[in-house]
Design a protein around this motif. Structure first.
Motif, short mmCIF file in Angstrom:
data_model
loop_
_atom_site.label_atom_id
_atom_site.label_comp_id
_atom_site.label_asym_id
_atom_site.label_seq_id
_atom_site.Cartn_x
_atom_site.Cartn_y
_atom_site.Cartn_z
N SER A 93 -25.49 30.80 -113.34
CA SER A 93 -24.36 30.04 -112.38
C SER A 93 -23.66 28.77 -113.36
O SER A 93 -25.29 27.94 -113.97
N PRO A 95 -21.88 25.39 -114.26
CA PRO A 95 -21.39 24.30 -114.24
C PRO A 95 -19.94 23.91 -115.08
O PRO A 95 -20.55 24.13 -116.30
N ILE A 97 -17.51 21.27 -116.42
CA ILE A 97 -17.13 19.49 -116.76
C ILE A 97 -15.62 19.68 -117.42
O ILE A 97 -15.93 19.69 -119.00
N PHE A 104 -19.06 23.88 -120.46
CA PHE A 104 -20.52 24.72 -119.35
C PHE A 104 -21.28 23.49 -119.54
O PHE A 104 -22.00 23.24 -121.01
N SER A 118 -21.62 32.73 -111.71
CA SER A 118 -20.71 31.50 -111.15
C SER A 118 -20.16 31.06 -111.79
O SER A 118 -20.65 30.78 -112.78
N ILE A 119 -18.87 30.34 -111.35
CA ILE A 119 -18.39 29.21 -112.45
C ILE A 119 -18.40 28.30 -111.47
O ILE A 119 -17.70 28.50 -110.46
N VAL A 120 -19.08 26.84 -111.45
CA VAL A 120 -18.61 26.29 -110.64
C VAL A 120 -17.78 24.95 -111.21
O VAL A 120 -18.56 24.32 -111.56
N ALA A 121 -16.60 24.83 -110.30
CA ALA A 121 -16.18 23.77 -111.21
C ALA A 121 -16.40 22.48 -109.87
O ALA A 121 -16.26 22.65 -108.63
N ASN A 122 -16.18 21.02 -110.64
CA ASN A 122 -15.79 20.16 -110.00
C ASN A 122 -14.03 19.14 -109.82
O ASN A 122 -14.19 19.82 -109.99
N ASN A 155 -12.54 21.45 -107.54
CA ASN A 155 -14.02 21.64 -106.65
C ASN A 155 -13.84 22.80 -105.46
O ASN A 155 -13.37 22.91 -104.26
N THR A 157 -16.05 27.45 -106.23
CA THR A 157 -16.77 27.58 -106.93
C THR A 157 -16.33 29.61 -107.01
O THR A 157 -15.81 30.18 -105.90
#
Length: 216
Positions: A93, A95, A97, A104, A118-122, A155, A157
């Motif tokens: 995964s 993240p 930024i 990342f 996975s790519i997790v976006a804030n 916001n 994933t």
């Protein structure tokens, strides 16, 4: 590690350019379902009659991000951004930024679904920023080439499961260029190594313009 070779032989009698692209990965998210665009992976420019070129595929996979000045659409070439090495066997995964700086963060294992990354976006960007997420593969340069992309959403994933299937068509493209499959030449050759002991696919365009593939 799986390694496949894709060769294109031009027996059409004319100088031709070719493009190799991949079946888009399966992408799931908890929010809105993004539209996945294939990107040109390998491009062979002006291969002369009886000439050939080749590209090698491995399991090496990258999460990638980019920006688009307008919108993600056929013809757009993604020329800047970044990538992070991921491992689908480790369910990596990455993240994202928005920053600055943009890119990342540290990749972790055991988070994505099986056989995926996975790519997790804030929530530090909006649609107006024009960020693009996707999957990239090593290709013809030291920089990984995007093979599938979609508009990033904050916001959320995105779980990305690669599909190891390829396509060859004639036409002039730039690596990373978004492809409209419905508009590309109807003469497309599919390549699928699934269940085959062979690791090389030779795609031949004959004098009548038709494609065929031989596995060896």
């Amino acid at each position: 590690m799986a390694t496949y070779n894709i060769q294109v032989l031009n027996n059409s009698g004319f100088a031709k350019s070719y493009v190799v692209f991949m079946e888009p990965p399966v992408v799931t998210s908890s929010g809105g379902q993004p539209v996945i665009f294939p990107n040109a992976w390998a491009t062979f420019t002006s291969i002369l009659p009886n000439g050939y070129d080749s590209v090698t595929y491995t399991d090496t996979t990258y999460a990638c991000w980019s920006t688009t000045p307008d919108t993600l659409a056929p013809g757009v070439v993604l020329t800047s951004g970044g990538s992070a090495l991921v491992d689908t066997a480790q369910n990596s995964s990455a993240p994202f930024i928005a920053g600055p700086p943009t890119g990342f963060g540290a990749v972790t294992s055991g988070v994505a679904m099986s056989g995926s990354f996975s790519i997790v976006a804030n929530g530090d960007f909006t649609a107006d920023n024009g960020y693009v997420f996707g999957m990239a593969k090593p290709g013809q340069t030291p920089i990984p080439t995007p093979v599938a992309t979609f508009l990033a959403q904050p916001n959320d994933t995105f779980n990305i499961t690669p599909v190891v299937q390829f396509y060859v068509s004639d036409g002039s493209y730039t690596p990373g260029q978004v492809i409209d499959i419905t508009a590309i030449s109807t003469n497309i050759q599919a390549i699928n190594f699934t269940g085959l002991p062979q690791t090389t696919a030779t795609v031949v365009q004959a004098a009548n313009g038709e494609f065929s593939v031989v596995y060896s």
